[in-house]
Scaffold this motif. Structure first.
Motif, PDB file in Angstrom:
ATOM      1  N   GLY A 126     -78.823  18.158   3.378  1.00 42.09           N
ATOM      2  CA  GLY A 126     -79.262  16.476   3.874  1.00 42.09           C
ATOM      3  C   GLY A 126     -78.532  16.617   5.336  1.00 42.09           C
ATOM      4  N   PRO A 127     -78.805  14.999   6.243  1.00 44.43           N
ATOM      5  CA  PRO A 127     -78.397  14.838   7.578  1.00 44.43           C
ATOM      6  C   PRO A 127     -76.804  14.656   7.800  1.00 44.43           C
ATOM      7  N   ILE A 128     -76.460  15.270   8.967  1.00 41.57           N
ATOM      8  CA  ILE A 128     -74.944  15.312   9.185  1.00 41.57           C
ATOM      9  C   ILE A 128     -75.185  14.106  10.006  1.00 41.57           C
ATOM     10  N   LYS A 129     -74.050  12.928   9.530  1.00 43.09           N
ATOM     11  CA  LYS A 129     -73.896  11.882   9.919  1.00 43.09           C
ATOM     12  C   LYS A 129     -72.397  12.549  10.786  1.00 43.09           C
ATOM     13  N   GLY A 130     -72.501  11.987  12.197  1.00 46.89           N
ATOM     14  CA  GLY A 130     -71.261  12.189  13.046  1.00 46.89           C
ATOM     15  C   GLY A 130     -70.007  11.205  13.150  1.00 46.89           C
ATOM     16  N   GLY A 131     -69.098  12.005  13.267  1.00 44.58           N
ATOM     17  CA  GLY A 131     -67.851  10.618  12.898  1.00 44.58           C
ATOM     18  C   GLY A 131     -67.438  10.229  14.398  1.00 44.58           C
ATOM     19  N   LYS A 132     -67.917  10.433  15.172  1.00 45.91           N
ATOM     20  CA  LYS A 132     -67.290   9.349  16.569  1.00 45.91           C
ATOM     21  C   LYS A 132     -67.766   8.495  16.917  1.00 45.91           C
ATOM     22  N   ASP A 166     -75.699  13.915  18.387  1.00 50.03           N
ATOM     23  CA  ASP A 166     -75.094  14.316  18.718  1.00 50.03           C
ATOM     24  C   ASP A 166     -73.726  15.835  18.607  1.00 50.03           C
ATOM     25  N   LEU A 167     -74.093  16.306  19.023  1.00 51.95           N
ATOM     26  CA  LEU A 167     -73.918  18.164  18.311  1.00 51.95           C
ATOM     27  C   LEU A 167     -71.957  18.194  18.029  1.00 51.95           C
ATOM     28  N   PRO A 168     -71.352  17.073  19.219  1.00 54.07           N
ATOM     29  CA  PRO A 168     -69.932  16.964  19.172  1.00 54.07           C
ATOM     30  C   PRO A 168     -69.885  16.547  18.233  1.00 54.07           C
ATOM     31  N   ALA A 169     -70.079  15.505  17.806  1.00 55.11           N
ATOM     32  CA  ALA A 169     -69.387  14.381  16.862  1.00 55.11           C
ATOM     33  C   ALA A 169     -69.726  14.631  15.505  1.00 55.11           C
ATOM     34  N   MET A 170     -71.028  15.443  15.241  1.00 52.63           N
ATOM     35  CA  MET A 170     -72.019  16.194  13.728  1.00 52.63           C
ATOM     36  C   MET A 170     -70.290  17.072  14.057  1.00 52.63           C
ATOM     37  N   LEU A 171     -70.130  18.451  14.973  1.00 52.54           N
ATOM     38  CA  LEU A 171     -68.598  19.103  14.882  1.00 52.54           C
ATOM     39  C   LEU A 171     -67.564  18.057  14.123  1.00 52.54           C
ATOM     40  N   ASP A 172     -67.683  17.189  14.860  1.00 56.46           N
ATOM     41  CA  ASP A 172     -66.203  16.807  14.353  1.00 56.46           C
ATOM     42  C   ASP A 172     -65.791  15.787  12.761  1.00 56.46           C
ATOM     43  N   SER A 173     -67.267  15.659  12.659  1.00 60.11           N
ATOM     44  CA  SER A 173     -67.422  15.334  11.912  1.00 60.11           C
ATOM     45  C   SER A 173     -66.906  15.939   9.971  1.00 60.11           C
ATOM     46  N   ILE A 174     -68.289  17.058   9.767  1.00 59.79           N
ATOM     47  CA  ILE A 174     -67.527  19.037  10.013  1.00 59.79           C
ATOM     48  C   ILE A 174     -66.367  19.110   9.925  1.00 59.79           C
ATOM     49  N   PHE A 175     -65.446  19.233  11.044  1.00 60.38           N
ATOM     50  CA  PHE A 175     -63.989  19.334  10.810  1.00 60.38           C
ATOM     51  C   PHE A 175     -63.190  18.620   9.825  1.00 60.38           C
ATOM     52  N   HIS A 176     -63.032  17.293  10.436  1.00 54.33           N
ATOM     53  CA  HIS A 176     -62.773  16.307   9.803  1.00 54.33           C
ATOM     54  C   HIS A 176     -62.972  16.659   8.042  1.00 54.33           C
ATOM     55  N   CYS A 177     -64.094  17.055   7.913  1.00 47.97           N
ATOM     56  CA  CYS A 177     -63.733  17.311   5.735  1.00 47.97           C
ATOM     57  C   CYS A 177     -63.324  17.944   6.041  1.00 47.97           C
ATOM     58  N   MET A 178     -63.351  19.310   6.649  1.00 50.51           N
ATOM     59  CA  MET A 178     -62.715  20.546   6.067  1.00 50.51           C
ATOM     60  C   MET A 178     -61.957  20.321   5.993  1.00 50.51           C
ATOM     61  N   GLU A 179     -61.043  20.034   6.752  1.00 51.61           N
ATOM     62  CA  GLU A 179     -59.913  19.232   6.910  1.00 51.61           C
ATOM     63  C   GLU A 179     -58.911  18.298   5.601  1.00 51.61           C
ATOM     64  N   ARG A 180     -60.013  17.075   5.202  1.00 54.57           N
ATOM     65  CA  ARG A 180     -60.093  15.936   4.385  1.00 54.57           C
ATOM     66  C   ARG A 180     -58.950  16.631   2.946  1.00 54.57           C
TER      67      ARG A 180
END
Length: 144
Positions: free
Chosen positions: A31-37, A96-110
């Motif tokens: 599904g869609p990737i929601k940007g965290g920023k 916004d690619l950086p926002a999606m990437l930040d969201s993925i990173f946040h999920c991996m860390e959490r």
């Protein structure tokens, strides 16, 4: 008295031995990737908090990722890694690619998959054409 020489390893043998010892983990987010920023809100008093819809999406992703990590009996990545992301959008909207990437990173860390996103030293991002039925990301993390 002759000494026996240590066995000589070819470059192919060294590379093969290193690949065998490397850890890797692959997972998908459908599904869609929601940007965290862009999903951070602020109260009148200045306190920051995530948009409830984004927080629900994040919690769903983290729960699935945590169970996958536990099932694979994988210990947390604490050494430099390379990461490959294959992204398939479900629509033609600009993202916004950086926002999606930040969201993925946040999920991996959490989900305790990686200690910190600074460990991602090599990143490959591939965007595929729109495909509603196969939208999401496929992510491969591999120790360097």
């Amino acid at each position: 008295m002759t000494q026996s020489a240590a066995p000589v390893m070819s470059i192919k043998d060294v590379i093969l031995e290193r690949r065998i010892k490397m850890r890797r983990f692959k997972f998908e987010v459908k599904g869609p990737i929601k940007g965290g920023k862009n999903n951070m809100l602020m109260t009148r008093t200045g306190r920051h908090y995530p948009n409830p819809k984004w927080a629900a999406w994040r919690d769903k992703i983290v729960d699935g990722l945590s169970s996958s990590v536990a099932a694979a009996k994988l210990s947390i990545f604490d050494k430099p890694v390379k990461m490959s992301v294959v992204y398939t959008p479900d629509d033609l909207r600009r993202r916004d690619l950086p926002a999606m990437l930040d969201s993925i990173f946040h999920c991996m860390e959490r989900a305790k998959l990686i200690v910190d996103d600074f460990l991602v030293k090599n990143l490959t991002w591939i965007s595929l054409p729109k495909n509603v039925s196969a939208s999401g990301v496929q992510i491969m993390i591999e120790e360097i």
